[in-house]
Design a protein around this motif. Structure first.
Motif, PDB file in Angstrom:
ATOM      1  N   GLN A  35       0.855  -1.188   0.000  1.00 19.48           N
ATOM      2  CA  GLN A  35       0.000   0.000   0.000  1.00 19.48           C
ATOM      3  C   GLN A  35       0.893   1.241   0.000  1.00 19.48           C
ATOM      4  O   GLN A  35       1.938   1.252   0.633  1.00 19.48           O
ATOM      5  CB  GLN A  35      -0.882   0.030   1.244  1.00 19.48           C
ATOM      6  CG  GLN A  35      -1.797  -1.156   1.412  1.00 19.48           C
ATOM      7  CD  GLN A  35      -2.619  -1.036   2.690  1.00 19.48           C
ATOM      8  OE1 GLN A  35      -3.115   0.025   3.031  1.00 19.48           O
ATOM      9  NE2 GLN A  35      -2.746  -2.151   3.407  1.00 19.48           N
ATOM     10  N   TRP A  36       0.445   2.287  -0.693  1.00 17.55           N
ATOM     11  CA  TRP A  36       1.194   3.535  -0.718  1.00 17.55           C
ATOM     12  C   TRP A  36       0.273   4.654  -1.172  1.00 17.55           C
ATOM     13  O   TRP A  36      -0.922   4.450  -1.384  1.00 17.55           O
ATOM     14  CB  TRP A  36       2.424   3.432  -1.621  1.00 17.55           C
ATOM     15  CG  TRP A  36       2.219   2.757  -2.947  1.00 17.55           C
ATOM     16  CD1 TRP A  36       2.451   1.447  -3.238  1.00 17.55           C
ATOM     17  CD2 TRP A  36       1.739   3.360  -4.167  1.00 17.55           C
ATOM     18  NE1 TRP A  36       2.151   1.181  -4.560  1.00 17.55           N
ATOM     19  CE2 TRP A  36       1.718   2.338  -5.153  1.00 17.55           C
ATOM     20  CE3 TRP A  36       1.345   4.633  -4.523  1.00 17.55           C
ATOM     21  CZ2 TRP A  36       1.301   2.571  -6.464  1.00 17.55           C
ATOM     22  CZ3 TRP A  36       0.943   4.874  -5.837  1.00 17.55           C
ATOM     23  CH2 TRP A  36       0.918   3.854  -6.783  1.00 17.55           C
ATOM     24  N   GLY A  37       0.831   5.842  -1.294  1.00 14.17           N
ATOM     25  CA  GLY A  37       0.046   6.989  -1.739  1.00 14.17           C
ATOM     26  C   GLY A  37       0.846   7.849  -2.689  1.00 14.17           C
ATOM     27  O   GLY A  37       1.985   7.527  -3.053  1.00 14.17           O
ATOM     28  N   ASN A  38       0.223   8.951  -3.105  1.00  8.68           N
ATOM     29  CA  ASN A  38       0.971   9.920  -3.901  1.00  8.68           C
ATOM     30  C   ASN A  38       0.336  11.293  -3.800  1.00  8.68           C
ATOM     31  O   ASN A  38      -0.821  11.447  -3.397  1.00  8.68           O
ATOM     32  CB  ASN A  38       1.116   9.480  -5.364  1.00  8.68           C
ATOM     33  CG  ASN A  38      -0.186   9.456  -6.139  1.00  8.68           C
ATOM     34  OD1 ASN A  38      -0.936  10.432  -6.151  1.00  8.68           O
ATOM     35  ND2 ASN A  38      -0.457   8.342  -6.817  1.00  8.68           N
ATOM     36  N   VAL A  39       1.139  12.299  -4.157  1.00  6.45           N
ATOM     37  CA  VAL A  39       0.678  13.666  -4.372  1.00  6.45           C
ATOM     38  C   VAL A  39       0.808  13.909  -5.868  1.00  6.45           C
ATOM     39  O   VAL A  39       1.882  13.700  -6.439  1.00  6.45           O
ATOM     40  CB  VAL A  39       1.527  14.682  -3.586  1.00  6.45           C
ATOM     41  CG1 VAL A  39       0.952  16.086  -3.745  1.00  6.45           C
ATOM     42  CG2 VAL A  39       1.636  14.293  -2.122  1.00  6.45           C
ATOM     43  N   THR A  40      -0.290  14.337  -6.497  1.00  5.86           N
ATOM     44  CA  THR A  40      -0.302  14.444  -7.952  1.00  5.86           C
ATOM     45  C   THR A  40      -0.796  15.811  -8.390  1.00  5.86           C
ATOM     46  O   THR A  40      -1.820  16.301  -7.904  1.00  5.86           O
ATOM     47  CB  THR A  40      -1.203  13.367  -8.577  1.00  5.86           C
ATOM     48  OG1 THR A  40      -0.761  12.077  -8.164  1.00  5.86           O
ATOM     49  CG2 THR A  40      -1.161  13.445 -10.095  1.00  5.86           C
ATOM     50  N   ALA A  41      -0.068  16.429  -9.304  1.00 10.67           N
ATOM     51  CA  ALA A  41      -0.490  17.671  -9.943  1.00 10.67           C
ATOM     52  C   ALA A  41      -1.012  17.347 -11.328  1.00 10.67           C
ATOM     53  O   ALA A  41      -0.336  16.670 -12.110  1.00 10.67           O
ATOM     54  CB  ALA A  41       0.674  18.657 -10.035  1.00 10.67           C
ATOM     55  N   VAL A  42      -2.231  17.808 -11.623  1.00  7.10           N
ATOM     56  CA  VAL A  42      -2.870  17.563 -12.912  1.00  7.10           C
ATOM     57  C   VAL A  42      -3.131  18.891 -13.606  1.00  7.10           C
ATOM     58  O   VAL A  42      -3.669  19.827 -13.010  1.00  7.10           O
ATOM     59  CB  VAL A  42      -4.193  16.795 -12.732  1.00  7.10           C
ATOM     60  CG1 VAL A  42      -5.017  16.804 -14.019  1.00  7.10           C
ATOM     61  CG2 VAL A  42      -3.918  15.358 -12.286  1.00  7.10           C
ATOM     62  N   ASP A  43      -2.738  18.972 -14.870  1.00  6.18           N
ATOM     63  CA  ASP A  43      -3.085  20.114 -15.718  1.00  6.18           C
ATOM     64  C   ASP A  43      -4.551  19.930 -16.120  1.00  6.18           C
ATOM     65  O   ASP A  43      -4.878  19.064 -16.938  1.00  6.18           O
ATOM     66  CB  ASP A  43      -2.182  20.132 -16.951  1.00  6.18           C
ATOM     67  CG  ASP A  43      -2.445  21.315 -17.877  1.00  6.18           C
ATOM     68  OD1 ASP A  43      -3.599  21.796 -17.937  1.00  6.18           O
ATOM     69  OD2 ASP A  43      -1.506  21.747 -18.564  1.00  6.18           O
ATOM     70  N   TYR A  44      -5.439  20.733 -15.524  1.00  6.93           N
ATOM     71  CA  TYR A  44      -6.858  20.491 -15.785  1.00  6.93           C
ATOM     72  C   TYR A  44      -7.315  21.012 -17.143  1.00  6.93           C
ATOM     73  O   TYR A  44      -8.443  20.745 -17.560  1.00  6.93           O
ATOM     74  CB  TYR A  44      -7.741  21.048 -14.658  1.00  6.93           C
ATOM     75  CG  TYR A  44      -7.441  22.449 -14.177  1.00  6.93           C
ATOM     76  CD1 TYR A  44      -7.858  23.562 -14.888  1.00  6.93           C
ATOM     77  CD2 TYR A  44      -6.786  22.652 -12.958  1.00  6.93           C
ATOM     78  CE1 TYR A  44      -7.613  24.848 -14.428  1.00  6.93           C
ATOM     79  CE2 TYR A  44      -6.537  23.939 -12.497  1.00  6.93           C
ATOM     80  CZ  TYR A  44      -6.951  25.025 -13.228  1.00  6.93           C
ATOM     81  OH  TYR A  44      -6.713  26.302 -12.762  1.00  6.93           O
ATOM     82  N   ASP A  45      -6.447  21.713 -17.858  1.00  7.49           N
ATOM     83  CA  ASP A  45      -6.768  22.121 -19.232  1.00  7.49           C
ATOM     84  C   ASP A  45      -6.497  21.018 -20.253  1.00  7.49           C
ATOM     85  O   ASP A  45      -7.003  21.072 -21.376  1.00  7.49           O
ATOM     86  CB  ASP A  45      -5.971  23.367 -19.615  1.00  7.49           C
ATOM     87  CG  ASP A  45      -6.451  24.614 -18.889  1.00  7.49           C
ATOM     88  OD1 ASP A  45      -7.635  24.663 -18.507  1.00  7.49           O
ATOM     89  OD2 ASP A  45      -5.631  25.534 -18.702  1.00  7.49           O
ATOM     90  N   THR A  46      -5.697  20.047 -19.857  1.00 13.01           N
ATOM     91  CA  THR A  46      -5.363  18.945 -20.763  1.00 13.01           C
ATOM     92  C   THR A  46      -5.677  17.570 -20.190  1.00 13.01           C
ATOM     93  O   THR A  46      -5.826  16.607 -20.949  1.00 13.01           O
ATOM     94  CB  THR A  46      -3.865  18.970 -21.120  1.00 13.01           C
ATOM     95  OG1 THR A  46      -3.088  18.697 -19.935  1.00 13.01           O
ATOM     96  CG2 THR A  46      -3.458  20.318 -21.698  1.00 13.01           C
ATOM     97  N   GLY A  47      -5.721  17.463 -18.857  1.00 19.11           N
ATOM     98  CA  GLY A  47      -5.872  16.165 -18.216  1.00 19.11           C
ATOM     99  C   GLY A  47      -4.563  15.443 -17.985  1.00 19.11           C
ATOM    100  O   GLY A  47      -4.535  14.338 -17.421  1.00 19.11           O
ATOM    101  N   ASP A  48      -3.455  16.042 -18.372  1.00 18.38           N
ATOM    102  CA  ASP A  48      -2.146  15.409 -18.205  1.00 18.38           C
ATOM    103  C   ASP A  48      -1.642  15.561 -16.775  1.00 18.38           C
ATOM    104  O   ASP A  48      -1.875  16.586 -16.121  1.00 18.38           O
ATOM    105  CB  ASP A  48      -1.123  16.038 -19.152  1.00 18.38           C
ATOM    106  CG  ASP A  48      -1.449  15.813 -20.612  1.00 18.38           C
ATOM    107  OD1 ASP A  48      -2.153  14.838 -20.921  1.00 18.38           O
ATOM    108  OD2 ASP A  48      -1.010  16.634 -21.445  1.00 18.38           O
TER     109      ASP A  48
END
Length: 566
Positions: free
Chosen positions: A461-474
């Motif tokens: 089990q693990w986690g993450n911190v994620t940044a998403v470009d909401y204009d592209t979904g990337d």
């Protein structure tokens, strides 16, 4: 560095101590400062540009969790140190998001204690203990996510399904309203929201066969103004066979239609709790919220149809509670992958690259969904932030493995955005699970899962911190963490992202690239959303470190405020 910071924290705990009230008192210690200034509607409306206060659970009506001050920034965050630590009376799960008004901080604990603190020193002003009724029913810990403030009042929802108003000066109760029947499985862990003369609040209970709702109450009297049922009397929908991303959910539509003809619409016990605050759009006078899972969670045989409006983004008229639009992510959900992280209103690029008003939501599926605000339709969904395997394998009597597990993806944890980078920041869980179905009849007020979702102990089990470009979904950047992530995120104009972990670490990241710039060991799980504020020209970051019942992270009772070392 780490040992020195921890020694500072321990010293401050010993110095400040626990200044709780005696068990016999409902409210203790009179105000230290005379009259506290009233919170006006203008203050609440303009909160997104307020670099002094933190007036909403998620920062502002749009719920961006973006704090506009930059005194603490990428260049000096390494000098962040504890300014004070306050210990609450309750050592248990903490999910409170501190509210700060003109130098006064309001925090809550499990079992509905409320504290007013001097935000500069951490000294207690007053302490209120809710007089709990004889019945409380809740699935995921005795949590409380905070208060709402307006005028001279502080508002809190309670585990025994009440809404209470307290005097902001003294903590004395002014009124109390019974929202729903705890005997049937209703409870309140979410923070309320206030807009104009209304207190807005949803309900827990999606695991107990309740009928969900969002309600508006009068701020002065506690009288109900309107109710929107998150389960309509016709909950069938369009018999959708694919999820929001276009994947086949393996529904047996003919069997469901036969069940509907036999048993009728199950709307009265279909669940649909609302875990988190609505986003408020004063321009269109709409509110946007997300609705949780259907009941029973894993047994779809007792609830034929799409089970509207579970697992959906919903917009209603702010003044009347009338339906405006919705978008359902998962119809007839039998995996408990409900919509719980609060929505965010912001400017997004539409399908043609034009800027439009949009609504973001981070799902347990691990996607960030981007919607048109006008009609709730989906513009795009992001790359998956966590592994997805065997979607959508149906639960079985022997247990079937599917990822994500029932905790996510993104749990109730609120995202933050940086409108300059046009990035959203989410924390995720990776917990492989097996889904088992066991059909049982409606138990009236008792837990009704229709089976179980079980963590697979031999899998990591693990986690993450994620940044998403909401204009592209990337995905712009992603940082893996040792523990599954639950709590929340704060972004600041200083180019920082703050979030905590179940192992006690509280960290600051560079919001542009995810580089870790600072960390602090709090000694208990940091599983609550951080806030920020400024007092006498000094910016602070504050977070609760009390662990989490849902994921069984180490418990504690600290509210910790940080500022830059001299």
């Amino acid at each position: 560095m780490k040992s020195r910071v921890l020694s500072i924290a321990v010293a401050m705990v010993l110095c400040i101590g626990a200044s709780g009230a005696s068990a016999q008192e409902e409210t203790s210690t009179s105000t230290l400062y005379g009259d506290l200034q009233s919170v006006t509607q203008n203050m609440l409306t303009r909160a997104s540009g307020d670099g002094n206060n933190f007036l909403h659970t998620n920062g502002n009506y749009a719920q961006t969790r973006y704090y506009p001050a930059s005194q603490i920034n990428t260049g000096n965050v390494r000098n962040l140190r504890p300014a004070w630590i306050f210990q609450t009376e309750i050592v248990d799960t903490m999910e409170t998001s501190p509210i700060v008004v003109n130098g006064i901080m309001y925090v809550t604990t499990a079992f509905n204690h409320v504290y007013a603190l001097d935000a500069r020193t951490g000294k207690q002003i007053w302490h209120h203990k809710h007089a709990m009724g004889p019945v409380t029913t809740y699935c995921c810990g005795p949590n409380n996510r905070g208060v709402a403030v307006s005028g001279d009042k502080v508002f809190m929802g309670t585990l025994d399904a009440k809404l209470v108003a307290l005097d902001a000066k003294t903590g004395k109760q002014l009124w109390e309203t019974q929202i729903a029947e705890p005997e049937l499985g209703y409870s309140e862990t979410m923070a309320p929201s206030v807009v104009e003369n209304m207190v807005l609040i949803g309900t827990n209970g999606g695991e107990y066969g309740i009928r969900g709702f969002v309600k508006a109450f009068d701020t002065e009297t506690g009288e109900e103004i309107w109710t929107f049922h998150t389960i309509p009397e016709d909950s069938v929908g369009v018999w959708a066979t694919h999820d929001a991303t276009g994947r086949d959910m393996h529904r047996d539509i003919e069997a469901e239609k036969a069940a509907l003809a036999s048993m009728g619409d199950p709307f009265e016990t279909l669940g649909g709790g609302v875990w988190q605050n609505p986003a408020v759009d004063l321009e269109t006078r709409r509110i946007y919220f997300v609705v949780g899972n259907p009941s029973p969670d894993l047994d779809g045989s007792l609830r034929p149809g799409d089970n509207l409006y579970t697992d959906s983004l919903v917009a209603v008229d702010m003044d009347t509670g009338e339906y405006v639009c919705h978008f359902q992510y998962i119809a007839h959900d039998v995996w408990d992958l409900d919509a719980v992280s609060p929505p965010i209103i912001t400017t997004v690029a539409d399908e043609n690259g034009n800027d439009v008003k949009g609504v973001l939501h981070a799902g347990k599926t691990g996607h960030v969904y981007v919607h048109h605000a006008d009609d709730c339709s989906m513009i795009r969904f992001s790359e998956a932030m966590v592994p997805q395997e065997n979607m959508w394998t149906l639960p079985t009597a022997d247990g079937a493995r599917m990822l994500p597990g029932a905790n996510g993806g993104v749990e109730w944890s609120p995202m933050a955005i940086d409108p300059n980078h046009r990035l959203s920041y989410a924390i995720n869980l990776h917990q492989p699970m097996t889904y088992t179905v066991r059909s049982t009849p409606y138990p009236e007020g008792k837990l009704w899962l229709g089976g179980s979702f079980d963590v697979i102990p031999e899998e990591e089990q693990w986690g993450n911190v994620t940044a998403v470009d909401y204009d592209t979904g990337d995905i712009a950047w992603q940082v893996r963490t040792a523990e599954p992530m639950i709590g929340g995120v704060l972004a600041t104009a200083g180019g920082l992202v703050f979030t905590g972990e179940g192992n006690g670490l509280f960290k600051a990241y560079d919001s542009s690239n995810g580089g870790e710039l600072w960390r602090f060991q709090a000694g208990a799980g940091v599983n609550a959303p951080p806030s920020s504020y400024t007092v006498e020209g000094q910016q602070y970051i504050v977070v609760a470190a009390g662990g989490n019942a849902q994921l069984n992270f180490k418990r504690g009772n600290n509210i910790i405020a940080f500022t830059l070392a001299d």
